[in-house]
Write a protein that holds these residues in place. Structure first.
Motif, PDB file in Angstrom:
ATOM      1  N   THR A   1       9.158 -51.099  63.526  1.00  0.00           N
ATOM      2  CA  THR A   1      10.418 -50.591  64.073  1.00  0.00           C
ATOM      3  C   THR A   1      10.502 -49.088  63.862  1.00  0.00           C
ATOM      4  O   THR A   1       9.841 -48.519  62.974  1.00  0.00           O
ATOM      5  CB  THR A   1      11.639 -51.246  63.394  1.00  0.00           C
ATOM      6  N   GLY A   2      11.347 -48.440  64.659  1.00  0.00           N
ATOM      7  CA  GLY A   2      11.560 -47.018  64.494  1.00  0.00           C
ATOM      8  C   GLY A   2      12.194 -46.690  63.153  1.00  0.00           C
ATOM      9  O   GLY A   2      11.876 -45.668  62.536  1.00  0.00           O
ATOM     10  N   ARG A   3      13.096 -47.524  62.683  1.00  0.00           N
ATOM     11  CA  ARG A   3      13.735 -47.286  61.391  1.00  0.00           C
ATOM     12  C   ARG A   3      12.708 -47.304  60.266  1.00  0.00           C
ATOM     13  O   ARG A   3      12.735 -46.456  59.370  1.00  0.00           O
ATOM     14  CB  ARG A   3      14.814 -48.346  61.150  1.00  0.00           C
ATOM     15  N   GLN A   4      11.785 -48.280  60.312  1.00  0.00           N
ATOM     16  CA  GLN A   4      10.763 -48.347  59.265  1.00  0.00           C
ATOM     17  C   GLN A   4       9.830 -47.135  59.346  1.00  0.00           C
ATOM     18  O   GLN A   4       9.446 -46.572  58.306  1.00  0.00           O
ATOM     19  CB  GLN A   4       9.963 -49.644  59.408  1.00  0.00           C
ATOM     20  N   ARG A   5       9.456 -46.750  60.552  1.00  0.00           N
ATOM     21  CA  ARG A   5       8.615 -45.568  60.723  1.00  0.00           C
ATOM     22  C   ARG A   5       9.286 -44.323  60.167  1.00  0.00           C
ATOM     23  O   ARG A   5       8.671 -43.528  59.437  1.00  0.00           O
ATOM     24  CB  ARG A   5       8.295 -45.397  62.212  1.00  0.00           C
ATOM     25  N   ASN A   6      10.553 -44.101  60.488  1.00  0.00           N
ATOM     26  CA  ASN A   6      11.263 -42.907  60.043  1.00  0.00           C
ATOM     27  C   ASN A   6      11.415 -42.878  58.527  1.00  0.00           C
ATOM     28  O   ASN A   6      11.220 -41.840  57.885  1.00  0.00           O
ATOM     29  CB  ASN A   6      12.624 -42.831  60.712  1.00  0.00           C
ATOM     30  N   LYS A   7      11.768 -44.027  57.947  1.00  0.00           N
ATOM     31  CA  LYS A   7      11.908 -44.113  56.493  1.00  0.00           C
ATOM     32  C   LYS A   7      10.579 -43.831  55.807  1.00  0.00           C
ATOM     33  O   LYS A   7      10.504 -43.057  54.838  1.00  0.00           O
ATOM     34  CB  LYS A   7      12.427 -45.503  56.115  1.00  0.00           C
ATOM     35  N   ALA A   8       9.509 -44.440  56.326  1.00  0.00           N
ATOM     36  CA  ALA A   8       8.189 -44.235  55.737  1.00  0.00           C
ATOM     37  C   ALA A   8       7.781 -42.772  55.819  1.00  0.00           C
ATOM     38  O   ALA A   8       7.264 -42.199  54.852  1.00  0.00           O
ATOM     39  CB  ALA A   8       7.167 -45.119  56.445  1.00  0.00           C
ATOM     40  N   ALA A   9       8.015 -42.130  56.958  1.00  0.00           N
ATOM     41  CA  ALA A   9       7.609 -40.740  57.153  1.00  0.00           C
ATOM     42  C   ALA A   9       8.340 -39.814  56.189  1.00  0.00           C
ATOM     43  O   ALA A   9       7.736 -38.933  55.553  1.00  0.00           O
ATOM     44  CB  ALA A   9       7.870 -40.315  58.593  1.00  0.00           C
ATOM     45  N   GLN A  10       9.643 -39.994  56.055  1.00  0.00           N
ATOM     46  CA  GLN A  10      10.429 -39.126  55.188  1.00  0.00           C
ATOM     47  C   GLN A  10      10.043 -39.293  53.720  1.00  0.00           C
ATOM     48  O   GLN A  10       9.811 -38.311  52.999  1.00  0.00           O
ATOM     49  CB  GLN A  10      11.920 -39.423  55.389  1.00  0.00           C
ATOM     50  N   GLU A  11       9.939 -40.537  53.272  1.00  0.00           N
ATOM     51  CA  GLU A  11       9.618 -40.787  51.863  1.00  0.00           C
ATOM     52  C   GLU A  11       8.188 -40.385  51.534  1.00  0.00           C
ATOM     53  O   GLU A  11       7.905 -39.865  50.447  1.00  0.00           O
ATOM     54  CB  GLU A  11       9.846 -42.265  51.544  1.00  0.00           C
ATOM     55  N   PHE A  12       7.280 -40.596  52.489  1.00  0.00           N
ATOM     56  CA  PHE A  12       5.869 -40.268  52.283  1.00  0.00           C
ATOM     57  C   PHE A  12       5.676 -38.770  52.105  1.00  0.00           C
ATOM     58  O   PHE A  12       4.968 -38.315  51.195  1.00  0.00           O
ATOM     59  CB  PHE A  12       5.093 -40.770  53.487  1.00  0.00           C
ATOM     60  N   MET A  13       6.307 -37.986  52.970  1.00  0.00           N
ATOM     61  CA  MET A  13       6.165 -36.537  52.880  1.00  0.00           C
ATOM     62  C   MET A  13       6.765 -36.015  51.568  1.00  0.00           C
ATOM     63  O   MET A  13       6.168 -35.165  50.888  1.00  0.00           O
ATOM     64  CB  MET A  13       6.817 -35.858  54.079  1.00  0.00           C
ATOM     65  N   GLU A  14       7.917 -36.526  51.182  1.00  0.00           N
ATOM     66  CA  GLU A  14       8.517 -36.099  49.914  1.00  0.00           C
ATOM     67  C   GLU A  14       7.638 -36.494  48.734  1.00  0.00           C
ATOM     68  O   GLU A  14       7.501 -35.737  47.768  1.00  0.00           O
ATOM     69  CB  GLU A  14       9.916 -36.703  49.762  1.00  0.00           C
ATOM     70  N   TRP A  15       7.018 -37.669  48.831  1.00  0.00           N
ATOM     71  CA  TRP A  15       6.121 -38.091  47.759  1.00  0.00           C
ATOM     72  C   TRP A  15       4.949 -37.118  47.613  1.00  0.00           C
ATOM     73  O   TRP A  15       4.548 -36.775  46.495  1.00  0.00           O
ATOM     74  CB  TRP A  15       5.584 -39.494  48.050  1.00  0.00           C
ATOM     75  N   GLY A  16       4.407 -36.662  48.724  1.00  0.00           N
ATOM     76  CA  GLY A  16       3.291 -35.732  48.673  1.00  0.00           C
ATOM     77  C   GLY A  16       3.634 -34.446  47.941  1.00  0.00           C
ATOM     78  O   GLY A  16       2.816 -33.904  47.187  1.00  0.00           O
ATOM     79  N   PHE A  17       4.837 -33.943  48.155  1.00  0.00           N
ATOM     80  CA  PHE A  17       5.251 -32.726  47.466  1.00  0.00           C
ATOM     81  C   PHE A  17       5.657 -33.004  46.017  1.00  0.00           C
ATOM     82  O   PHE A  17       5.501 -32.149  45.146  1.00  0.00           O
ATOM     83  CB  PHE A  17       6.418 -32.075  48.206  1.00  0.00           C
ATOM     84  N   ASP A  18       6.197 -34.190  45.759  1.00  0.00           N
ATOM     85  CA  ASP A  18       6.782 -34.491  44.449  1.00  0.00           C
ATOM     86  C   ASP A  18       5.755 -34.975  43.429  1.00  0.00           C
ATOM     87  O   ASP A  18       5.893 -34.714  42.232  1.00  0.00           O
ATOM     88  CB  ASP A  18       7.877 -35.550  44.619  1.00  0.00           C
ATOM     89  N   ALA A  19       4.714 -35.673  43.879  1.00  0.00           N
ATOM     90  CA  ALA A  19       3.830 -36.378  42.952  1.00  0.00           C
ATOM     91  C   ALA A  19       2.661 -35.540  42.458  1.00  0.00           C
ATOM     92  O   ALA A  19       1.925 -35.985  41.576  1.00  0.00           O
ATOM     93  CB  ALA A  19       3.298 -37.650  43.622  1.00  0.00           C
ATOM     94  N   PHE A  20       2.487 -34.323  43.010  1.00  0.00           N
ATOM     95  CA  PHE A  20       1.325 -33.521  42.653  1.00  0.00           C
ATOM     96  C   PHE A  20       1.734 -32.095  42.285  1.00  0.00           C
ATOM     97  O   PHE A  20       2.680 -31.546  42.840  1.00  0.00           O
ATOM     98  CB  PHE A  20       0.330 -33.461  43.820  1.00  0.00           C
ATOM     99  N   ASP A  21       0.985 -31.543  41.330  1.00  0.00           N
ATOM    100  CA  ASP A  21       1.066 -30.111  41.047  1.00  0.00           C
ATOM    101  C   ASP A  21      -0.072 -29.430  41.787  1.00  0.00           C
ATOM    102  O   ASP A  21      -1.213 -29.917  41.787  1.00  0.00           O
ATOM    103  CB  ASP A  21       0.924 -29.838  39.552  1.00  0.00           C
ATOM    104  N   SER A  22       0.227 -28.313  42.429  1.00  0.00           N
ATOM    105  CA  SER A  22      -0.784 -27.548  43.144  1.00  0.00           C
ATOM    106  C   SER A  22      -1.185 -26.346  42.297  1.00  0.00           C
ATOM    107  O   SER A  22      -0.354 -25.500  41.983  1.00  0.00           O
ATOM    108  CB  SER A  22      -0.233 -27.084  44.498  1.00  0.00           C
ATOM    109  N   ARG A  23      -2.453 -26.282  41.942  1.00  0.00           N
ATOM    110  CA  ARG A  23      -2.950 -25.180  41.123  1.00  0.00           C
ATOM    111  C   ARG A  23      -3.739 -24.205  42.001  1.00  0.00           C
ATOM    112  O   ARG A  23      -4.609 -24.610  42.781  1.00  0.00           O
ATOM    113  CB  ARG A  23      -3.868 -25.698  40.021  1.00  0.00           C
ATOM    114  N   LEU A  24      -3.439 -22.937  41.853  1.00  0.00           N
ATOM    115  CA  LEU A  24      -4.182 -21.901  42.564  1.00  0.00           C
ATOM    116  C   LEU A  24      -5.437 -21.578  41.767  1.00  0.00           C
ATOM    117  O   LEU A  24      -5.367 -21.135  40.618  1.00  0.00           O
ATOM    118  CB  LEU A  24      -3.318 -20.648  42.734  1.00  0.00           C
ATOM    119  N   LEU A  25      -6.601 -21.792  42.383  1.00  0.00           N
ATOM    120  CA  LEU A  25      -7.869 -21.506  41.720  1.00  0.00           C
ATOM    121  C   LEU A  25      -8.374 -20.100  42.041  1.00  0.00           C
ATOM    122  O   LEU A  25      -8.842 -19.391  41.153  1.00  0.00           O
ATOM    123  CB  LEU A  25      -8.924 -22.538  42.144  1.00  0.00           C
ATOM    124  N   PHE A  26      -8.280 -19.702  43.300  1.00  0.00           N
ATOM    125  CA  PHE A  26      -8.719 -18.377  43.728  1.00  0.00           C
ATOM    126  C   PHE A  26      -7.790 -17.886  44.827  1.00  0.00           C
ATOM    127  O   PHE A  26      -7.388 -18.659  45.702  1.00  0.00           O
ATOM    128  CB  PHE A  26     -10.156 -18.410  44.284  1.00  0.00           C
TER     129      PHE A  26
END
Length: 373
Positions: A248-273
């Motif tokens: 369903t569109g509702r499931q797609r939209n919910k998954a997309a929003q939560e997935f993108m936030e998870w990507g930013f929230d669950a990881f620390d980004s370290r600058l190497l160079f």
């Protein structure tokens, strides 16, 4: 700066990996580090529906880059294109015999998923829709989309002739964003489109909801289910996401929003160079210099699970010694990044200068230099 509405919306989103029920196919990658943050069934073929239009837009970007197509170029909507696509599915309501610019068509395709706009662009630019679709498939192969095929410029149902994979869609999004950042910013992320006196809104589920989100394209047909190819940039990181075959569109939209936030929230980004920082040197054969500095044209980052301190390993790989001549900025090596011994990404390294073929005197000097400590 995020709008108050976007901030308010963000507080209602719980970062999470989408369930297999909400998004049977799911992929999240970080362009800034080259890492895959999550993958599920990413080589399974599926019908992309309107996500097909991303390849039409990318093909247009390629033709614009080569001087074969121009934003202010005027296209007249052919009678057979109008007859077939007028009022069919998502539309920008192109009038019969309309004279419309490539710029207007691209905005119609990216903002309101215009089936008529994609067909008009394809026919007007290439002379026929079949020729344009052939060009789409050539562009797909050229960027490494090895498991996809296009049969239409707009993703309308074609008995399975059009299919993609999540991996290939991410490859397409990466090529489009990295090759044409200015065009990407111009044509993606608009919330509404007004054309022919009609205002329509974009159905992108994350732009204006997830801070930093700016596209890319939804898709839906009864055969394909609901899908979304999306991207967002925040704090120096650019994530690309695919969710597909949602029921369903509702499931797609919910998954997309939560997935993108998870990507930013669950990881620390370290600058190497930082960009253009020397990472290593490589030996050069028969060159005016015996070694060349290796740099990355972009910052090198690594993502690690938030709150952890794993061992980050770096290894330079090249087939050497390199042979002169070498152009400045030429891709001559790769940096392999590992986390706790597991390879997580590969970033290209380029030469920091041009090195010509050595003269006789330089060859003698280089020969002596190899004997020095």
């Amino acid at each position: 700066m995020c709008s108050p509405a976007a901030n308010a919306a963000r507080t209602t989103i719980t970062p999470a990996i989408p369930s297999a029920q909400d998004a049977p196919i799911a992929l999240l990658i970080d362009l800034s580090s080259g890492q895959t943050l999550f993958a599920r069934d990413i080589d399974r073929r599926f019908m992309p529906a309107s996500m097909t239009k991303v390849m039409t837009v990318f093909t247009a970007f390629e033709w614009m880059h080569r001087g074969k197509l121009f934003p202010q170029q005027v296209i007249t909507v052919a009678p057979d294109v109008f007859d077939k696509w007028h009022g069919v599915g998502s539309t920008m309501f192109l009038p019969k015999d309309a004279r419309v610019t490539v710029d207007q068509l691209l905005h119609g395709i990216t903002t309101v998923s215009a089936n008529d706009g994609a067909a008009a662009l394809a026919h007007g630019a290439a002379g026929s829709i079949a020729k344009w679709v052939a060009a789409m498939n050539r562009e797909a192969r050229s960027i490494g989309m090895t498991n996809s095929h296009y049969g239409t410029p707009n993703g309308w149902m074609d008995q399975g002739g059009t299919f993609v994979t999540a991996r290939d869609l991410a490859t397409l999004a990466t090529a489009m964003i990295e090759r044409y950042p200015d065009l990407y910013r111009r044509y993606f992320g608009a919330r509404t489109l007004t054309y022919n006196g009609i205002t329509q809104r974009n159905h992108d589920p994350i732009t204006g909801v997830v801070p930093g989100a700016d596209g890319i394209k939804t898709g839906f047909t009864n055969q394909a289910g609901y899908g979304f190819l999306g991207s967002a940039q925040r704090n120096g990181r650019r994530l690309v996401m695919v969710v597909a075959t949602s029921p369903t569109g509702r499931q797609r939209n919910k998954a997309a929003q939560e997935f993108m936030e998870w990507g930013f929230d669950a990881f620390d980004s370290r600058l190497l160079f930082g960009a253009n920082t020397q990472i290593a040197k490589a030996k050069v054969q028969n060159g005016g210099l015996s070694r060349v500095k290796l740099v990355s044209p972009r910052p090198i980052r690594v993502d690690v699970p938030k709150g952890t301190h794993p061992e980050v390993g770096l290894k330079v790989r090249y087939f050497g010694p390199l042979r002169a001549p070498i152009a400045r900025g030429e891709h001559v090596a790769d940096l392999i990044v590992s986390v706790d011994g597991k390879e997580v990404g590969t970033r290209p390294l380029v030469s920091d200068r041009a090195i010509g073929t050595a003269t006789i005197v330089q060859r003698i000097f280089n020969g002596f230099a190899r004997w020095l400590p």
